[in-house]
Design a protein around this motif. Structure first.
Motif, PDB file in Angstrom:
ATOM      1  N   ARG A   1       2.701 -34.446  36.985  1.00  0.00           N
ATOM      2  CA  ARG A   1       2.283 -35.734  36.430  1.00  0.00           C
ATOM      3  C   ARG A   1       3.066 -36.912  37.007  1.00  0.00           C
ATOM      4  NH1 ARG A   1       3.112 -39.274  31.903  1.00  0.00           N
ATOM      5  NH2 ARG A   1       1.111 -39.916  30.997  1.00  0.00           N
ATOM      6  N   ASN A   2       2.334 -37.985  37.315  1.00  0.00           N
ATOM      7  CA  ASN A   2       2.876 -39.323  37.532  1.00  0.00           C
ATOM      8  C   ASN A   2       3.795 -39.443  38.752  1.00  0.00           C
ATOM      9  OD1 ASN A   2       2.938 -42.067  36.675  1.00  0.00           O
ATOM     10  ND2 ASN A   2       4.968 -41.753  35.789  1.00  0.00           N
ATOM     11  N   PHE A   3       3.269 -39.048  39.908  1.00  0.00           N
ATOM     12  CA  PHE A   3       3.998 -39.290  41.153  1.00  0.00           C
ATOM     13  C   PHE A   3       3.000 -39.435  42.292  1.00  0.00           C
ATOM     14  CE2 PHE A   3       4.078 -34.665  40.375  1.00  0.00           C
ATOM     15  CZ  PHE A   3       3.468 -34.182  41.522  1.00  0.00           C
ATOM     16  N   LEU A   4       3.478 -39.902  43.423  1.00  0.00           N
ATOM     17  CA  LEU A   4       2.689 -40.039  44.653  1.00  0.00           C
ATOM     18  C   LEU A   4       3.240 -39.046  45.664  1.00  0.00           C
ATOM     19  CD1 LEU A   4       1.616 -43.312  46.419  1.00  0.00           C
ATOM     20  CD2 LEU A   4       2.757 -41.529  47.718  1.00  0.00           C
ATOM     21  N   ILE A   5       2.347 -38.378  46.407  1.00  0.00           N
ATOM     22  CA  ILE A   5       2.778 -37.378  47.379  1.00  0.00           C
ATOM     23  C   ILE A   5       1.945 -37.540  48.652  1.00  0.00           C
ATOM     24  CG2 ILE A   5       1.293 -35.635  46.269  1.00  0.00           C
ATOM     25  CD1 ILE A   5       3.547 -33.578  47.038  1.00  0.00           C
ATOM     26  N   GLU A   6       2.594 -37.465  49.820  1.00  0.00           N
ATOM     27  CA  GLU A   6       1.941 -37.916  51.048  1.00  0.00           C
ATOM     28  C   GLU A   6       2.465 -37.222  52.303  1.00  0.00           C
ATOM     29  OE1 GLU A   6       3.086 -42.065  50.944  1.00  0.00           O
ATOM     30  OE2 GLU A   6       5.068 -41.642  51.782  1.00  0.00           O
ATOM     31  N   LEU A   7       1.619 -37.246  53.352  1.00  0.00           N
ATOM     32  CA  LEU A   7       1.975 -36.908  54.718  1.00  0.00           C
ATOM     33  C   LEU A   7       2.339 -35.434  54.917  1.00  0.00           C
ATOM     34  CD1 LEU A   7       3.920 -40.141  55.738  1.00  0.00           C
ATOM     35  CD2 LEU A   7       1.729 -39.354  56.646  1.00  0.00           C
ATOM     36  N   PHE A   8       1.335 -34.575  54.714  1.00  0.00           N
ATOM     37  CA  PHE A   8       1.491 -33.153  54.993  1.00  0.00           C
ATOM     38  C   PHE A   8       0.329 -32.679  55.855  1.00  0.00           C
ATOM     39  CE2 PHE A   8       3.875 -34.016  51.182  1.00  0.00           C
ATOM     40  CZ  PHE A   8       5.077 -33.377  51.445  1.00  0.00           C
ATOM     41  N   GLU A   9       0.564 -31.599  56.600  1.00  0.00           N
ATOM     42  CA  GLU A   9      -0.466 -31.116  57.522  1.00  0.00           C
ATOM     43  C   GLU A   9      -1.618 -30.424  56.798  1.00  0.00           C
ATOM     44  OE1 GLU A   9      -0.896 -28.575  61.666  1.00  0.00           O
ATOM     45  OE2 GLU A   9       0.881 -28.269  60.427  1.00  0.00           O
ATOM     46  N   PHE A  10      -1.318 -29.787  55.691  1.00  0.00           N
ATOM     47  CA  PHE A  10      -2.350 -29.017  54.995  1.00  0.00           C
ATOM     48  C   PHE A  10      -2.649 -29.667  53.646  1.00  0.00           C
ATOM     49  CE2 PHE A  10      -3.515 -24.363  53.675  1.00  0.00           C
ATOM     50  CZ  PHE A  10      -4.841 -24.721  53.623  1.00  0.00           C
ATOM     51  N   ASN A  11      -1.828 -29.441  52.649  1.00  0.00           N
ATOM     52  CA  ASN A  11      -2.078 -29.975  51.313  1.00  0.00           C
ATOM     53  C   ASN A  11      -0.864 -30.722  50.779  1.00  0.00           C
ATOM     54  OD1 ASN A  11      -4.467 -28.095  51.090  1.00  0.00           O
ATOM     55  ND2 ASN A  11      -2.805 -26.600  51.092  1.00  0.00           N
ATOM     56  N   ALA A  12      -1.119 -31.795  50.069  1.00  0.00           N
ATOM     57  CA  ALA A  12      -0.033 -32.455  49.350  1.00  0.00           C
ATOM     58  C   ALA A  12       0.345 -31.631  48.120  1.00  0.00           C
ATOM     59  CB  ALA A  12      -0.431 -33.868  48.951  1.00  0.00           C
ATOM     60  N   VAL A  13      -0.649 -31.229  47.333  1.00  0.00           N
ATOM     61  CA  VAL A  13      -0.445 -30.331  46.196  1.00  0.00           C
ATOM     62  C   VAL A  13      -1.330 -29.118  46.405  1.00  0.00           C
ATOM     63  CG1 VAL A  13      -0.777 -30.011  43.714  1.00  0.00           C
ATOM     64  CG2 VAL A  13       0.190 -32.156  44.565  1.00  0.00           C
ATOM     65  N   TYR A  14      -0.742 -27.940  46.303  1.00  0.00           N
ATOM     66  CA  TYR A  14      -1.443 -26.690  46.576  1.00  0.00           C
ATOM     67  C   TYR A  14      -1.185 -25.730  45.419  1.00  0.00           C
ATOM     68  CZ  TYR A  14      -3.093 -22.856  49.638  1.00  0.00           C
ATOM     69  OH  TYR A  14      -3.790 -21.822  50.207  1.00  0.00           O
ATOM     70  N   VAL A  15      -2.243 -25.363  44.705  1.00  0.00           N
ATOM     71  CA  VAL A  15      -2.120 -24.436  43.583  1.00  0.00           C
ATOM     72  C   VAL A  15      -2.972 -23.210  43.904  1.00  0.00           C
ATOM     73  CG1 VAL A  15      -2.407 -24.104  41.103  1.00  0.00           C
ATOM     74  CG2 VAL A  15      -1.778 -26.359  41.985  1.00  0.00           C
TER      75      VAL A  15
ATOM     76  N   GLY B   1      -1.311 -42.682  63.418  1.00  0.00           N
ATOM     77  CA  GLY B   1      -1.481 -43.840  62.557  1.00  0.00           C
ATOM     78  C   GLY B   1      -1.960 -43.514  61.158  1.00  0.00           C
ATOM     79  N   TYR B   2      -1.438 -42.422  60.585  1.00  0.00           N
ATOM     80  CA  TYR B   2      -1.815 -42.082  59.212  1.00  0.00           C
ATOM     81  C   TYR B   2      -1.409 -43.188  58.244  1.00  0.00           C
ATOM     82  CZ  TYR B   2      -2.901 -37.326  60.712  1.00  0.00           C
ATOM     83  OH  TYR B   2      -3.467 -36.243  61.331  1.00  0.00           O
ATOM     84  N   LYS B   3      -0.227 -43.729  58.431  1.00  0.00           N
ATOM     85  CA  LYS B   3       0.226 -44.828  57.583  1.00  0.00           C
ATOM     86  C   LYS B   3      -0.305 -46.138  58.156  1.00  0.00           C
ATOM     87  CE  LYS B   3       4.516 -44.771  56.216  1.00  0.00           C
ATOM     88  NZ  LYS B   3       6.000 -44.670  56.196  1.00  0.00           N
ATOM     89  N   PRO B   4      -0.953 -46.958  57.339  1.00  0.00           N
ATOM     90  CA  PRO B   4      -1.490 -48.226  57.855  1.00  0.00           C
ATOM     91  C   PRO B   4      -0.385 -49.161  58.326  1.00  0.00           C
ATOM     92  CG  PRO B   4      -2.412 -47.662  55.711  1.00  0.00           C
ATOM     93  CD  PRO B   4      -1.277 -46.728  55.936  1.00  0.00           C
ATOM     94  N   GLU B   5      -0.758 -50.071  59.194  1.00  0.00           N
ATOM     95  CA  GLU B   5       0.176 -51.089  59.643  1.00  0.00           C
ATOM     96  C   GLU B   5       0.524 -52.027  58.484  1.00  0.00           C
ATOM     97  OE1 GLU B   5       1.556 -51.306  62.614  1.00  0.00           O
ATOM     98  OE2 GLU B   5       0.445 -49.611  63.481  1.00  0.00           O
ATOM     99  N   LYS B   6       1.673 -52.643  58.591  1.00  0.00           N
ATOM    100  CA  LYS B   6       2.103 -53.579  57.558  1.00  0.00           C
ATOM    101  C   LYS B   6       1.067 -54.693  57.395  1.00  0.00           C
ATOM    102  CE  LYS B   6       6.084 -56.347  56.103  1.00  0.00           C
ATOM    103  NZ  LYS B   6       7.450 -56.821  56.453  1.00  0.00           N
ATOM    104  N   GLY B   7       0.727 -54.950  56.152  1.00  0.00           N
ATOM    105  CA  GLY B   7      -0.266 -55.975  55.855  1.00  0.00           C
ATOM    106  C   GLY B   7      -1.677 -55.460  55.715  1.00  0.00           C
ATOM    107  N   GLU B   8      -1.928 -54.225  56.168  1.00  0.00           N
ATOM    108  CA  GLU B   8      -3.254 -53.625  56.019  1.00  0.00           C
ATOM    109  C   GLU B   8      -3.384 -52.988  54.640  1.00  0.00           C
ATOM    110  OE1 GLU B   8      -4.712 -52.256  60.415  1.00  0.00           O
ATOM    111  OE2 GLU B   8      -3.354 -50.907  59.358  1.00  0.00           O
TER     112      GLU B   8
ATOM    113  N   GLY C   1      -5.429 -46.238  56.964  1.00  0.00           N
ATOM    114  CA  GLY C   1      -4.881 -45.334  57.966  1.00  0.00           C
ATOM    115  C   GLY C   1      -5.922 -44.446  58.617  1.00  0.00           C
ATOM    116  N   VAL C   2      -5.477 -43.686  59.614  1.00  0.00           N
ATOM    117  CA  VAL C   2      -6.329 -42.765  60.366  1.00  0.00           C
ATOM    118  C   VAL C   2      -6.701 -41.569  59.491  1.00  0.00           C
ATOM    119  CG1 VAL C   2      -6.279 -41.081  62.256  1.00  0.00           C
ATOM    120  CG2 VAL C   2      -5.545 -43.434  62.651  1.00  0.00           C
TER     121      VAL C   2
END
Length: 587
Positions: free
Chosen positions: A219-233, A385-392, A397-398
């Motif tokens: 609960r209540n978090f942000l998770i990012e930038l993985f090759e397969f899954n951010a959360v895997y159950v 370019g997964y993370k957008p440029e500053k200001g976007e 992102g890609v």
């Protein structure tokens, strides 16, 4: 020749054509070990409000400074109490120190990169080597191998079965009924990030892996930038994903596989190369029932989530007994797709999902053309370019689609049975609001002759509003209902369209068959089958032909439809029989 023989010959041709067209390995979806479905004896876990005991506390170096900026007085007070108890800098360390089932791990505001667990552990030397060939480069591990080396592929591993040698799937560890909760005012106040190695590759395949981890509540978090899954159950009976944001992942934000008693709620996912939400191979409790299961319990429920700017907002191979309601799917390449295409998923063919009261709109983003066919996805992950440029915008992102998601499609059922689709609002999808198509079993590597035509039966579409936005303004889909004219018992009734018209591409003699009678098992439509056969050969890691299969228009952005008199066509072009014949001659 009798009607039944005509049908058999036509469908057999379709199966052979599809099998010949699909190259080995093209239909990968996600690769996973042979999974075992839970026995269904668990429960959906219940949230334990702050401050629950027993608990462990994880904090970052700047957590106190972040806590002081929290404007909610009660939440700030709870965080100030928790920070005094903080003993862990890393979430995995806290998981490793859980001694009692029912523990809550509180993660205080901050950014968590889990530095000690990012690099390859020594135990990885005992594991199989990375596979050769296309696709994500990590080996498929058994549960025992994952348990012995939990951070080889996972930034954070939660493994509930400490006695796998007894050949029985169960949760018997201290981490059963574990709750992992971010304590920020909003999910992004607690950020778990994977990112890249020094040589530009993904640091980890998965963010949080809950494996046989019954009762897991996140609960209540942000998770990012993985090759397969951010959360895997996986192989888990009882889990909740609540107020979690998953973004910027090469494949999935939230993937649950071979599970039961699951709940996704109040979640958000964007910029994922397959889908944000993936309830695949869910427990098939209704599989043998010939009814629309609306009142019994569900293997997975998904509610009040937002899924946007992904290859697909939702995808679910063998997404059985799922209840999907009150969500928003928008600005994806495809809004929603559930299917029976990919092999080695428990519960095939897909059946008994209930899609109701969702808003599915403006799914016209062409990531395949922009990033796969352009070559951007061939770069090292750190350079894409997964993370957008500053200001976007945060979703700029890609995205590198791993599936053949048709641009401009709202809700797609590709080989499913007994699905109920009702009371959804579906508009501004330039290809089609809804698509229904059969998938011969040969595609999922099922060779039993009696099962070859076991998909696309008894799907029911009722009380949907199409080509009208919530205010009642006309905002057309390319066509409202795209159907390949195959399957028995499919029906459409009481759907409301723009100008009191519901538009379809069907060549069925009476138009879309009404409920409850539905469609008869008529011969297949070869021109539409050819389209699916061609598109099924899509392979992001292949050559130019694999990335843009000949004759497949899934990756062409359809023109925005306009009302009559404004110069735009209102129907989706259908491939001709001549094209189908050309594919036959090639094979």
């Amino acid at each position: 020749m009798t009607h039944s023989r005509l049908r058999l010959r036509a469908l057999t041709t379709a199966v052979l054509t599809l099998a010949l067209l699909a190259p080995p390995g093209a239909a990968l979806a996600h690769a996973e070990r042979d999974a075992v479905l839970p026995d269904g004896s668990g429960n959906v876990p219940v949230y334990r409000p702050m401050i629950a005991k027993p608990n462990l506390v994880v904090c970052a170096k700047d957590s106190l400074a972040r806590i002081k900026k929290i404007t909610d007085k009660k939440l700030r007070s709870d965080n100030l109490k928790l920070v005094k108890k903080c003993k862990f800098e890393y979430i995995q360390d806290a998981v490793n120190h859980v001694t009692k089932p029912g523990t809550t791990i509180y993660v205080l505001p901050g950014v968590y990169t889990e530095d000690p667990y990012r690099s390859e552990p020594k135990c990885a030397a005992t594991l199989p080597e990375d596979p050769d060939g296309n696709g994500p480069q990590y080996p498929i591990l058994t549960y025992e191998q994952q348990l012995l080396c939990p951070n080889a592929q996972n930034l954070i591993g939660v493994f509930g079965d400490v006695k796998p040698e007894d050949d029985k799937r169960e949760c018997n560890a201290a981490v059963c009924d574990l709750q992992i909760e971010g304590t920020g005012q909003k999910p992004s106040d607690v950020r778990i990030t994977g990112g890249f190695t020094e040589d530009g590759e993904f640091a980890k395949a998965n963010g949080i892996r809950g494996d046989r981890a019954d009762g897991l509540y996140m609960r209540n978090f942000l998770i990012e930038l993985f090759e397969f899954n951010a959360v895997y159950v996986l192989e888990t009976d009882g889990f909740v994903i609540d107020k979690v944001i998953g973004r910027w992942n090469d494949e999935y934000a939230f993937l649950t596989f071979a599970v039961d008693h699951g709940l996704y709620k109040n979640c958000e996912g964007y910029n994922n190369g397959d889908s944000a939400l993936y309830p695949g191979a869910a427990s098939g409790m209704h599989q043998d029932k010939q009814e629309y299961a609306q009142t019994t319990r569900w293997s997975v429920e998904i509610r009040n989530c937002k899924s946007h700017h992904n290859a697909a907002g939702y995808s679910g191979t063998a997404g059985d007994s799922t209840y999907v309601h009150d969500n928003k799917f928008y600005a994806n390449q495809t809004g929603v797709v559930t299917d029976s295409i990919y092999p080695n998923h428990p519960g095939l063919p897909q059946n008994h999902a209930w899609f109701t009261s969702n808003k599915i709109y403006s799914n016209n983003t062409n990531y395949t053309q922009d990033y796969v066919q352009s070559g951007i996805c061939d770069k090292k992950p750190s350079e894409r370019g997964y993370k957008p440029e500053k200001g976007e915008p945060k979703w700029a992102g890609v995205v590198c689609p791993t599936i053949p998601a048709p641009v401009g499609a709202g809700l797609v059922i590709a080989g499913g049975n007994w699905n109920l689709v009702e009371k959804n609002q579906v508009w501004d999808n330039w290809r089609a609001g809804f698509m229904l198509l059969a998938v011969p079993a040969a595609i999922r590597e099922e060779d039993d002759p009696s099962k070859q035509f076991d998909t696309s039966h008894y799907n029911k579409y009722v009380d949907n509003v199409v080509s009208l936005d919530p205010s009642g303004k006309v905002d057309l889909n390319g066509t409202d209902f795209w159907w390949d004219d195959q399957g028995e018992g499919n029906c459409w009734s009481d759907n409301k369209g723009a100008n009191d018209e519901v538009r379809s591409n069907t060549e069925y003699p009476t138009g879309l068959p009404a409920c409850p009678e539905g469609s008869l098992p008529v011969p297949h439509n070869p021109s539409k089958t050819a389209l699916i056969a061609s598109c099924a050969t899509y392979d992001r890691w292949g050559d130019d032909t694999a990335r843009d299969p000949p004759g497949c228009d899934f990756f062409d952005t359809p023109e925005e439809p306009q009302e009559e008199g404004e110069g735009a066509a209102l129907s989706v072009p259908v491939p001709t029989a001549t094209f189908f014949d050309a594919w036959i001659s090639r094979s």
